[in-house]
Design a protein around this motif. Structure first.
Motif, mmCIF file in Angstrom:
data_model
loop_
_atom_site.group_PDB
_atom_site.id
_atom_site.type_symbol
_atom_site.label_atom_id
_atom_site.label_comp_id
_atom_site.label_asym_id
_atom_site.label_seq_id
_atom_site.Cartn_x
_atom_site.Cartn_y
_atom_site.Cartn_z
ATOM 1 N N TYR A 50 0.815 -1.218 0.000
ATOM 2 C CA TYR A 50 0.000 0.000 0.000
ATOM 3 C C TYR A 50 0.849 1.269 0.000
ATOM 4 O O TYR A 50 0.438 2.273 -0.578
ATOM 5 N N ASP A 51 2.042 1.216 0.613
ATOM 6 C CA ASP A 51 2.871 2.416 0.493
ATOM 7 C C ASP A 51 3.417 2.546 -0.927
ATOM 8 O O ASP A 51 3.637 3.659 -1.405
ATOM 9 N N ALA A 54 0.568 4.107 -2.705
ATOM 10 C CA ALA A 54 0.514 5.514 -2.294
ATOM 11 C C ALA A 54 1.587 6.334 -3.010
ATOM 12 O O ALA A 54 1.343 7.490 -3.370
ATOM 13 N N TRP A 70 -3.804 10.273 2.199
ATOM 14 C CA TRP A 70 -3.736 8.818 2.306
ATOM 15 C C TRP A 70 -4.080 8.392 3.727
ATOM 16 O O TRP A 70 -3.628 9.011 4.701
ATOM 17 N N MET A 86 6.142 7.584 0.608
ATOM 18 C CA MET A 86 4.916 7.412 1.380
ATOM 19 C C MET A 86 5.153 6.525 2.599
ATOM 20 O O MET A 86 4.480 6.680 3.611
ATOM 21 N N PHE A 111 -7.794 6.420 0.077
ATOM 22 C CA PHE A 111 -7.298 7.660 -0.539
ATOM 23 C C PHE A 111 -8.486 8.608 -0.704
ATOM 24 O O PHE A 111 -9.572 8.181 -1.114
#
Length: 115
Positions: A50-51, A54, A70, A86, A111
């Motif tokens: 997920y980072d 992001a 985020w 991120m 988001f």
């Protein structure tokens, strides 16, 4: 996209379960999405994915000049202009919450447009 706009009833259920912390969610206005990471054909909740998503969202936000927040770095109002990765943004948020003796709420798939 696994979740876009929500009804008030759906949001209330998520708050009651602890999956959301507010009845003022931007999902109610259609200004937020939750994105699912996939490894091949398998959905994954691994935070490191997920980072990476992001980072891509921050790049896209810079390119179209749209402010995005985020859900794993709530204290960063616009990830497009965060000076760092991120992962760094998320760690900054976690450090800030811990310094306040508060538990961070990490919502990696989330988001939202800041309009």
């Amino acid at each position: 996209v696994i979740c876009g706009m929500r009804t008030i009833e759906e949001q209330r259920e998520l708050v009651e379960k602890g999956a959301s912390q507010t009845m003022k969610s931007k999902h109610l206005d259609g200004l937020a999405v939750d994105l699912m990471a996939y490894c091949g054909s398998r959905a994954s909740w691994e935070l490191n994915l997920y980072d990476d998503i992001a980072d891509a969202m921050a790049q896209a936000a810079r390119e179209v000049d749209v402010p995005v927040r985020w859900g794993a770095s709530w204290t960063v109002p616009n990830i497009a202009y965060f000076d760092g990765s991120m992962e760094d943004a998320m760690n900054s948020y976690i450090d800030e919450r811990r310094s306040q003796n508060r538990r961070p709420f990490i919502d990696g798939p989330h988001f939202e447009l800041m309009v």
